[in-house]
Design a protein around this motif. Structure first.
Motif, PDB file in Angstrom:
ATOM      1  N   GLU A  79       8.162  -0.658  17.634  1.00 47.22           N
ATOM      2  CA  GLU A  79       8.848  -1.737  16.929  1.00 47.22           C
ATOM      3  C   GLU A  79       8.043  -2.301  15.761  1.00 47.22           C
ATOM      4  O   GLU A  79       8.491  -3.216  15.079  1.00 47.22           O
ATOM      5  N   ALA A  80       6.873  -1.754  15.506  1.00 46.02           N
ATOM      6  CA  ALA A  80       5.992  -2.287  14.463  1.00 46.02           C
ATOM      7  C   ALA A  80       6.037  -1.451  13.184  1.00 46.02           C
ATOM      8  O   ALA A  80       6.217  -0.239  13.231  1.00 46.02           O
ATOM      9  N   THR A  81       5.867  -2.133  12.061  1.00 50.98           N
ATOM     10  CA  THR A  81       5.732  -1.490  10.754  1.00 50.98           C
ATOM     11  C   THR A  81       4.675  -2.261   9.981  1.00 50.98           C
ATOM     12  O   THR A  81       4.704  -3.490   9.952  1.00 50.98           O
ATOM     13  N   LEU A  82       3.752  -1.557   9.370  1.00 47.77           N
ATOM     14  CA  LEU A  82       2.748  -2.205   8.536  1.00 47.77           C
ATOM     15  C   LEU A  82       3.359  -2.527   7.180  1.00 47.77           C
ATOM     16  O   LEU A  82       3.923  -1.649   6.525  1.00 47.77           O
ATOM     17  N   VAL A  83       3.263  -3.776   6.774  1.00 49.54           N
ATOM     18  CA  VAL A  83       3.677  -4.206   5.436  1.00 49.54           C
ATOM     19  C   VAL A  83       2.383  -4.425   4.661  1.00 49.54           C
ATOM     20  O   VAL A  83       1.547  -5.225   5.051  1.00 49.54           O
TER      21      VAL A  83
ATOM     22  N   GLU B 297       5.574  -0.785   1.518  1.00 55.55           N
ATOM     23  CA  GLU B 297       4.870  -1.595   0.525  1.00 55.55           C
ATOM     24  C   GLU B 297       5.534  -2.978   0.436  1.00 55.55           C
ATOM     25  O   GLU B 297       6.754  -3.111   0.560  1.00 55.55           O
ATOM     26  N   LEU B 298       4.724  -3.987   0.250  1.00 54.00           N
ATOM     27  CA  LEU B 298       5.193  -5.371   0.239  1.00 54.00           C
ATOM     28  C   LEU B 298       6.348  -5.578  -0.728  1.00 54.00           C
ATOM     29  O   LEU B 298       7.333  -6.257  -0.401  1.00 54.00           O
ATOM     30  N   CYS B 299       6.285  -4.978  -1.900  1.00 56.35           N
ATOM     31  CA  CYS B 299       7.344  -5.176  -2.898  1.00 56.35           C
ATOM     32  C   CYS B 299       8.685  -4.571  -2.461  1.00 56.35           C
ATOM     33  O   CYS B 299       9.726  -4.929  -2.992  1.00 56.35           O
ATOM     34  N   ASP B 300       8.669  -3.669  -1.468  1.00 57.99           N
ATOM     35  CA  ASP B 300       9.893  -3.041  -0.963  1.00 57.99           C
ATOM     36  C   ASP B 300      10.384  -3.664   0.340  1.00 57.99           C
ATOM     37  O   ASP B 300      11.445  -3.306   0.839  1.00 57.99           O
ATOM     38  N   TRP B 301       9.622  -4.583   0.891  1.00 57.86           N
ATOM     39  CA  TRP B 301       9.919  -5.172   2.195  1.00 57.86           C
ATOM     40  C   TRP B 301      10.895  -6.329   2.081  1.00 57.86           C
ATOM     41  O   TRP B 301      10.806  -7.133   1.168  1.00 57.86           O
ATOM     42  N   THR B 302      11.846  -6.394   2.994  1.00 56.01           N
ATOM     43  CA  THR B 302      12.784  -7.496   3.079  1.00 56.01           C
ATOM     44  C   THR B 302      12.600  -8.156   4.434  1.00 56.01           C
ATOM     45  O   THR B 302      12.756  -7.496   5.457  1.00 56.01           O
ATOM     46  N   PRO B 303      12.261  -9.432   4.457  1.00 55.46           N
ATOM     47  CA  PRO B 303      12.069 -10.096   5.756  1.00 55.46           C
ATOM     48  C   PRO B 303      13.362 -10.171   6.546  1.00 55.46           C
ATOM     49  O   PRO B 303      14.453 -10.280   5.970  1.00 55.46           O
TER      50      PRO B 303
ATOM     51  N   LYS C  47      -0.581   7.187   0.105  1.00 55.50           N
ATOM     52  CA  LYS C  47      -1.332   8.205   0.842  1.00 55.50           C
ATOM     53  C   LYS C  47      -0.902   8.297   2.299  1.00 55.50           C
ATOM     54  O   LYS C  47      -0.887   9.372   2.885  1.00 55.50           O
ATOM     55  N   ALA C  48      -0.565   7.161   2.910  1.00 56.06           N
ATOM     56  CA  ALA C  48      -0.323   7.117   4.351  1.00 56.06           C
ATOM     57  C   ALA C  48       1.154   7.159   4.730  1.00 56.06           C
ATOM     58  O   ALA C  48       1.477   7.201   5.912  1.00 56.06           O
ATOM     59  N   SER C  49       2.043   7.160   3.768  1.00 53.35           N
ATOM     60  CA  SER C  49       3.473   7.129   4.088  1.00 53.35           C
ATOM     61  C   SER C  49       3.912   8.351   4.895  1.00 53.35           C
ATOM     62  O   SER C  49       4.886   8.276   5.633  1.00 53.35           O
ATOM     63  N   VAL C  50       3.200   9.433   4.799  1.00 56.49           N
ATOM     64  CA  VAL C  50       3.525  10.635   5.559  1.00 56.49           C
ATOM     65  C   VAL C  50       3.460  10.374   7.071  1.00 56.49           C
ATOM     66  O   VAL C  50       4.150  11.025   7.848  1.00 56.49           O
ATOM     67  N   PHE C  51       2.678   9.399   7.490  1.00 59.08           N
ATOM     68  CA  PHE C  51       2.546   9.085   8.915  1.00 59.08           C
ATOM     69  C   PHE C  51       3.654   8.159   9.408  1.00 59.08           C
ATOM     70  O   PHE C  51       3.872   8.022  10.596  1.00 59.08           O
ATOM     71  N   GLY C  52       4.358   7.490   8.487  1.00 60.79           N
ATOM     72  CA  GLY C  52       5.452   6.600   8.860  1.00 60.79           C
ATOM     73  C   GLY C  52       4.984   5.201   9.221  1.00 60.79           C
ATOM     74  O   GLY C  52       3.803   4.886   9.183  1.00 60.79           O
ATOM     75  N   ARG C  53       5.949   4.347   9.534  1.00 59.01           N
ATOM     76  CA  ARG C  53       5.717   2.960   9.963  1.00 59.01           C
ATOM     77  C   ARG C  53       4.883   2.148   8.977  1.00 59.01           C
ATOM     78  O   ARG C  53       4.047   1.336   9.357  1.00 59.01           O
ATOM     79  N   ILE C  54       5.129   2.360   7.686  1.00 66.11           N
ATOM     80  CA  ILE C  54       4.430   1.625   6.641  1.00 66.11           C
ATOM     81  C   ILE C  54       5.400   1.400   5.488  1.00 66.11           C
ATOM     82  O   ILE C  54       6.238   2.263   5.191  1.00 66.11           O
TER      83      ILE C  54
ATOM     84  N   ASP D 140      -8.825  -0.052   5.914  1.00 67.28           N
ATOM     85  CA  ASP D 140      -7.444   0.087   5.458  1.00 67.28           C
ATOM     86  C   ASP D 140      -6.531   0.660   6.538  1.00 67.28           C
ATOM     87  O   ASP D 140      -5.326   0.468   6.507  1.00 67.28           O
ATOM     88  N   THR D 141      -7.081   1.373   7.486  1.00 64.40           N
ATOM     89  CA  THR D 141      -6.267   2.075   8.470  1.00 64.40           C
ATOM     90  C   THR D 141      -6.126   1.359   9.811  1.00 64.40           C
ATOM     91  O   THR D 141      -5.296   1.743  10.625  1.00 64.40           O
ATOM     92  N   LEU D 142      -6.909   0.326  10.047  1.00 63.68           N
ATOM     93  CA  LEU D 142      -6.898  -0.325  11.361  1.00 63.68           C
ATOM     94  C   LEU D 142      -5.522  -0.890  11.726  1.00 63.68           C
ATOM     95  O   LEU D 142      -5.006  -0.625  12.819  1.00 63.68           O
ATOM     96  N   TYR D 143      -4.922  -1.668  10.844  1.00 62.18           N
ATOM     97  CA  TYR D 143      -3.616  -2.248  11.136  1.00 62.18           C
ATOM     98  C   TYR D 143      -2.530  -1.176  11.177  1.00 62.18           C
ATOM     99  O   TYR D 143      -1.580  -1.270  11.947  1.00 62.18           O
ATOM    100  N   HIS D 144      -2.661  -0.167  10.364  1.00 69.09           N
ATOM    101  CA  HIS D 144      -1.674   0.906  10.354  1.00 69.09           C
ATOM    102  C   HIS D 144      -1.696   1.657  11.689  1.00 69.09           C
ATOM    103  O   HIS D 144      -0.642   2.018  12.220  1.00 69.09           O
ATOM    104  N   ALA D 145      -2.874   1.871  12.243  1.00 70.99           N
ATOM    105  CA  ALA D 145      -2.980   2.538  13.542  1.00 70.99           C
ATOM    106  C   ALA D 145      -2.250   1.748  14.623  1.00 70.99           C
ATOM    107  O   ALA D 145      -1.586   2.323  15.485  1.00 70.99           O
ATOM    108  N   VAL D 146      -2.347   0.429  14.574  1.00 75.97           N
ATOM    109  CA  VAL D 146      -1.632  -0.402  15.542  1.00 75.97           C
ATOM    110  C   VAL D 146      -0.122  -0.250  15.346  1.00 75.97           C
ATOM    111  O   VAL D 146       0.634  -0.102  16.312  1.00 75.97           O
ATOM    112  N   ALA D 147       0.335  -0.251  14.110  1.00 78.14           N
ATOM    113  CA  ALA D 147       1.762  -0.087  13.835  1.00 78.14           C
ATOM    114  C   ALA D 147       2.261   1.271  14.325  1.00 78.14           C
ATOM    115  O   ALA D 147       3.383   1.381  14.823  1.00 78.14           O
TER     116      ALA D 147
END
Length: 72
Positions: free
Chosen positions: A39-43, A61-67, A52-59, A27-34
């Protein structure tokens, strides 16, 4: 928090994120890259991990994401 003390290379940051959030390493591999690239954010569709991970930033949730338009 341990996750900020290590870089994404070699799995160090993703391991720290897994420990700090109590989630699977997968679960954390892609988030670590972001986290490594400004310029990256994990969706993610995983609401539990996002919470749980929002405290680290750059993440987000898909339902809140706007392309946005991507310029090539």
């Amino acid at each position: 928090m341990r996750a900020w003390d290590q870089r994404a290379d070699g799995g160090g940051m993703s391991t720290g994120l897994a420990i700090d959030t109590g989630t699977h390493l997968f679960d954390t591999l892609y988030h670590a890259v972001a986290l490594e690239y400004a310029e990256a954010t994990l969706v993610t569709a995983d609401g539990r991990y996002c919470e749980k991970a929002s405290v680290f930033g750059r993440i987000i949730e898909l339902c809140d994401w706007t392309p946005t338009a991507i310029r090539i």
